[in-house]
Design an enzyme around this catalytic site. Structure first.
Site, short mmCIF file in Angstrom:
data_model
loop_
_atom_site.label_atom_id
_atom_site.label_comp_id
_atom_site.label_asym_id
_atom_site.label_seq_id
_atom_site.Cartn_x
_atom_site.Cartn_y
_atom_site.Cartn_z
N ASN A 136 0.90 -1.22 -0.11
CA ASN A 136 0.14 0.02 -0.04
C ASN A 136 0.75 1.30 0.00
OD1 ASN A 136 0.29 -1.67 2.52
ND2 ASN A 136 -0.33 0.43 3.42
N SER A 184 -11.25 -5.08 -0.29
CA SER A 184 -11.86 -3.80 0.31
C SER A 184 -12.34 -3.25 -0.66
CB SER A 184 -10.65 -3.08 1.18
OG SER A 184 -11.35 -2.12 1.88
N CYS A 309 -3.05 4.70 7.72
CA CYS A 309 -3.81 3.76 8.72
C CYS A 309 -3.31 4.06 9.93
CB CYS A 309 -3.75 2.41 8.26
SG CYS A 309 -4.29 2.06 6.57
N1 PMP Z 1 -4.62 -4.06 3.98
C1 PMP Z 1 -3.94 -2.96 2.94
C2 PMP Z 1 -2.75 -3.69 2.09
C3 PMP Z 1 -4.54 -1.74 3.06
O1 PMP Z 1 -4.23 -1.05 2.28
C4 PMP Z 1 -5.85 -1.65 3.86
C5 PMP Z 1 -6.41 -0.19 3.95
N2 PMP Z 1 -5.53 0.66 4.48
C6 PMP Z 1 -6.40 -2.67 4.49
C7 PMP Z 1 -5.68 -3.77 4.41
C8 PMP Z 1 -7.44 -2.33 5.41
O2 PMP Z 1 -8.59 -2.50 4.76
P1 PMP Z 1 -9.97 -1.87 5.40
O3 PMP Z 1 -9.68 -0.45 5.71
O4 PMP Z 1 -10.90 -2.45 4.46
O5 PMP Z 1 -10.09 -2.48 6.72
#
Ligand code: PMP
Length: 363
Positions: A136, A184, A309
Site C-alpha cells: 500500500n 476492500s 492507517c
Molecule cells: N490491507 C491493505 C494493504 C490496506 O491498504 C488496507 C487499507 N489501508 C487494509 C488492508 C485494511 O482495509 P480496510 O480499510 O478495508 O479495513
C-alpha cells in the site's frame, strides 16, 4: 480563492463511484432482512447475491467462494486468526497484528526474501503464510505464487492481502495459488466499511464474528446491505478499469520524470521493480513528511505520509525501515497515489506546492 482539490491519495481510499452510490441508495427502500423468507427478504437477498457474483467475477472465482466482511481488516483476521502466521515484514498492520514477531525480511525494493521464507518455514512451519499482492505504501508487487508453493510445501496455507490490486492489476485468485485472499471495496470506488474474504473451494474457516448462520456460517450478523450493493457496483466497474490503468501509470511516470529532472536529491522507492502503476513513494531527505503534507494540504493537494492507517500520526513507516531506509529518511517519505479521477492538473498542483519546499531544502 481556494485552489481546486488535487486528491492524490487513492491508496488510502478512492472516491465513491456514482454507480456505487446509486446501488447503495436503491437499497434504502428495501425493508427486508436478507435472511427472511418473504418477498421483502428475498429482494434484499437478491441484492447481496448479485453483488457476490460481481465480486467473484472481479477475481475469477465462483460466488460461493466470497465471504462478505466489514472490510479487509476483518477479512485478514478471519483468514489468520487460526495461526500461527508467518508474514512478510512489509505487510499491513491488520496482518502483522496476527503474525509471529519474527517476520520475513524484504530487500531494498521491498520484495520478500524467498530463501529466508523457505528457511523459516522449514524450521518453524506455521499454519498460514501471509504475503500481500501489492504494498500500500510503495505499490511493489510480491512473488505471491512462489510463496504459495513454499507454504504448501510445508502444509501451510497462503493468505494474500490483495486490497491494493483491483482496478490496477489483474487479480486472479487461482493463478496466485492462494488459499485465502482479502479485498476492500473502498480502494476501488466502493464504500468504506465493506470487504470480502475469498476462500479456496472446500476450505473451512471458523467464524471470527459468531452468532447467526449468515455467509454460510463464516461471518455472522445481518449483512451490510447498502455496503455490499456498493461493493458489487464498484466491482463491476473495476473489471473494466484496466485500460484506464495505463493512462494512470503514464500520469504517475510524468510525476516521477519531473521529480528526477528537478529534484535529483529525492528518491522514488521501488522504481526499478514491478509495482502498481498508480503509486509513487517519494523520499525527500531532510524534509519531514509532516512538513510536506502540511504544505501540500494548504494548496489543497492531498497525499499521505507512509501509511494513512496510522491515525494521523506520522512515525517512521515499518515498510520503509524494513526496506533498509534510515529512520530519518523513512520520516521524510510521502506517498502519492493516483486513480481514475486523476489528471495532469493534479500533478501541476502537486509540483507547484512541493517544488519550492524541495528547492529550499536543497539550498
Ligand atoms: N490491507 C491493505 C494493504 C490496506 O491498504 C488496507 C487499507 N489501508 C487494509 C488492508 C485494511 O482495509 P480496510 O480499510 O478495508 O479495513
Amino acid at each position: 480563492m481556494t485552489a481546486p482539490v488535487a486528491y492524490l491519495d487513492y491508496n488510502a481510499s478512492a472516491p465513491l463511484l456514482p454507480e456505487a452510490a446509486a446501488a447503495m441508495t436503491a437499497t434504502f427502500a428495501l425493508a427486508g432482512n436478507p435472511s427472511s423468507v418473504h418477498r421483502a427478504g428475498r429482494a434484499a437477498r437478491a441484492v447481496i447475491e448479485d453483488a457476490r457474483e460481481a465480486v467473484a467475477a472481479l477475481v475469477k472465482v465462483t460466488p460461493a467462494q466470497v465471504v462478505f466482511t466489514s472490510g479487509a481488516t476483518e477479512a485478514n483476521g478471519l483468514a489468520l486468526a487460526a495461526g500461527p502466521v508467518t508474514a512478510a515484514a512489509v505487510e499491513h498492520p491488520s496482518v502483522l497484528a496476527w503474525a509471529e514477531a519474527a517476520t520475513i525480511p524484504v530487500d531494498a525494493d521491498g520484495i520478500v526474501d524467498l530463501p529466508a521464507l523457505e528457511n523459516r518455514l522449514r524450521e518453524f512451519p506455521p499454519a498460514v503464510v501471509a504475503l500481500m499482492l501489492a504494498n500500500n505504501e510503495t505499490g511493489v508487487l510480491q512473488p505471491v505464487t512462489d510463496a504459495a508453493g513454499l507454504a504448501h510445501g510445508v502444509g501451510a496455507r497462503l493468505h494474500c492481502d490483495a486490497v491494493q490490486g483491483p482496478g490496477r492489476v489483474l487479480v486472479n485468485f487461482q493463478a496466485l495459488g492462494a488459499d485465502t485472499m482479502s479485498l476492500s471495496a473502498h480502494k476501488f470506488g466502493g464504500p468504506k466499511g465493506v470487504g470480502a474474504l475469498i476462500l479456496r473451494p472446500g476450505l473451512e474457516l471458523s467464524a471470527l464474528v459468531k452468532g447467526g448462520g449468515q455467509e454460510r456460517r463464516r461471518r455472522a450478523g445481518t449483512e451490510n446491505l447498502a455496503g455490499i450493493a456498493g461493493f458489487g457496483a464498484a466491482a463491476k466497474i473495476a473489471v473494466t478499469a484496466l485500460d484506464n490503468a495505463h493512462r494512470i501509470a503514464a500520469l504517475r511516470d510524468v510525476l516521477e520524470a519531473r521529480i528526477a529532472d528537478q529534484v535529483p536529491q529525492a528518491r522514488v522507492l521501488g522504481q526499478g521493480v514491478a509495482r502498481l502503476g498508480n503509486t509513487s513513494c517519494i523520499v525527500l531527505p531532510g524534509v519531514p513528511a509532516e512538513t510536506q503534507l502540511m504544505r501540500l494540504d494548504l494548496a489543497n493537494v492531498q497525499v499521505s505520509a507512509g501509511s494513512a492507517c496510522s491515525s494521523g500520526k506520522i512515525a517512521a513507516s515499518h515498510v520503509l525501515t524494513a526496506m533498509g531506509a534510515s529512520e530519518a529518511d523513512a520520516k521524510c517519505a510521502i506517498r502519492v497515489s493516483f486513480g481514475p479521477g486523476s489528471t495532469v492538473a493534479d500533478i501541476d498542483a502537486f509540483f507547484s506546492a512541493w517544488l519550492p519546499l524541495a528547492l529550499t531544502a536543497a539550498a
